[in-house]
Design an enzyme around this catalytic site. Structure first.
Site, PDB file in Angstrom:
ATOM      1  N   HIS A 142       0.153  -1.622  -0.148  1.00 16.15           N
ATOM      2  CA  HIS A 142      -0.132   0.009  -0.102  1.00 16.15           C
ATOM      3  C   HIS A 142       1.266   1.008   0.209  1.00 16.15           C
ATOM      4  O   HIS A 142       0.545   2.247   0.034  1.00 16.15           O
ATOM      5  CB  HIS A 142      -0.558   0.005   1.266  1.00 16.15           C
ATOM      6  CG  HIS A 142      -2.480   0.613   0.639  1.00 16.15           C
ATOM      7  ND1 HIS A 142      -3.479   0.312  -0.585  1.00 16.15           N
ATOM      8  CD2 HIS A 142      -3.295   0.697   2.312  1.00 16.15           C
ATOM      9  CE1 HIS A 142      -4.488   0.758   0.003  1.00 16.15           C
ATOM     10  NE2 HIS A 142      -4.295   1.153   1.525  1.00 16.15           N
ATOM     11  N   ASN A 187      -7.130   6.184   4.192  1.00 15.20           N
ATOM     12  CA  ASN A 187      -7.969   6.515   4.423  1.00 15.20           C
ATOM     13  C   ASN A 187      -8.166   8.197   4.651  1.00 15.20           C
ATOM     14  O   ASN A 187      -9.535   8.956   3.600  1.00 15.20           O
ATOM     15  CB  ASN A 187      -8.975   5.746   4.687  1.00 15.20           C
ATOM     16  CG  ASN A 187      -9.234   6.304   6.643  1.00 15.20           C
ATOM     17  OD1 ASN A 187      -7.509   5.857   7.450  1.00 15.20           O
ATOM     18  ND2 ASN A 187      -9.921   5.124   7.225  1.00 15.20           N
ATOM     19  N   ASP A 246      -0.512   2.027  -5.498  1.00 17.68           N
ATOM     20  CA  ASP A 246      -0.706   0.430  -5.237  1.00 17.68           C
ATOM     21  C   ASP A 246      -2.310   0.420  -6.419  1.00 17.68           C
ATOM     22  O   ASP A 246      -3.018   0.995  -6.042  1.00 17.68           O
ATOM     23  CB  ASP A 246      -1.183   0.188  -4.310  1.00 17.68           C
ATOM     24  CG  ASP A 246      -2.294   0.635  -3.160  1.00 17.68           C
ATOM     25  OD1 ASP A 246      -2.027   1.249  -2.615  1.00 17.68           O
ATOM     26  OD2 ASP A 246      -2.247  -0.691  -2.902  1.00 17.68           O
ATOM     27  N   ASN A 299      -9.173   3.219  -0.808  1.00 16.18           N
ATOM     28  CA  ASN A 299      -9.291   4.614  -0.235  1.00 16.18           C
ATOM     29  C   ASN A 299      -8.802   5.809  -0.264  1.00 16.18           C
ATOM     30  O   ASN A 299      -9.273   7.236   0.488  1.00 16.18           O
ATOM     31  CB  ASN A 299      -9.193   3.556   1.491  1.00 16.18           C
ATOM     32  CG  ASN A 299     -10.357   2.171   1.812  1.00 16.18           C
ATOM     33  OD1 ASN A 299     -11.484   3.061   1.155  1.00 16.18           O
ATOM     34  ND2 ASN A 299     -10.316   2.368   2.412  1.00 16.18           N
TER      35      ASN A 299
END
Length: 198
Positions: free
Chosen positions: A25, A77, A102, A123
């Site tokens: 991520h 997020n 990603d 997110n």
């Protein structure tokens, strides 16, 4: 300030903290770190936004594009708040914002670039689109592939790249940094023609 004179804002999406540093991520953070290294720009905490920021010019001379590199420090997020704050502070229009992130829906190492579109469950992108009030920013998408078996994608993205993947990771992150530079220097279509071919 006209859009042509405005800086570019290149945002690497990721999570802050050493425990996340090598996660799938966090490949966006990895790419902007490479760009900062190339441009000899040092990250520092921005005084108005919850982000680490480095500023530089892409190339030499007064006409070289100004570049703001950013790593939001809010966790993925909530990335949109710092991005929108930086865009406002630095007077960057949405068409000069590039998000590096990603992408589960691409095989490992595959690179795709586009403007706008959906967030694909990402997110960080969802937060950016909401905070910017627009989806019309550029996305540079680094494929991480789908999780094996029945592993939850939310868990998968927070794991480190595998030993086999790490053998190529440095090269692939470097290539993604090349692609970001190409978007800024030659435009999206020319960059797509070069980097979508493989």
């Amino acid at each position: 300030m006209s859009a042509d004179n405005a800086p570019w804002l290149v945002v690497g999406l990721g999570n802050p903290g050493p425990e996340y540093a090598r996660n799938r991520h966090n490949v966006g953070f990895m790419v902007v770190d490479v760009l900062a290294g190339r441009l000899r720009a040092r990250f520092g905490r921005h005084r108005k936004a919850v982000a680490d920021v480095a500023e530089a010019r892409l190339g030499l001379g007064a006409d070289a594009p100004r570049l703001v590199l950013a790593k939001p420090l809010t966790y993925m997020n909530l990335s949109g708040g710092p991005v929108a704050g930086l865009a406002q502070f630095c007077k960057v229009p949405v068409e000069r914002i590039v998000a590096v992130h990603d992408e589960l829906d691409l095989p490992y190492g595959r690179l795709r670039m586009k403007v706008g579109g959906g967030e694909g469950g990402h997110n960080g992108l969802r937060s950016m689109s909401r905070s910017l009030g627009s989806k019309e920013y550029t996305r540079v998408r680094f494929g991480i592939g789908r999780p094996p078996g029945r592993q939850d994608p939310a868990d998968y993205v927070l794991t480190d790249f595998s030993a086999a993947e790490r053998k190529e990771l440095e090269y692939l992150v470097d290539r993604t940094a090349d692609a970001v530079e190409a978007v800024l220097a030659t435009g999206l279509e020319a960059a797509q023609n070069t980097y979508h071919a493989t």
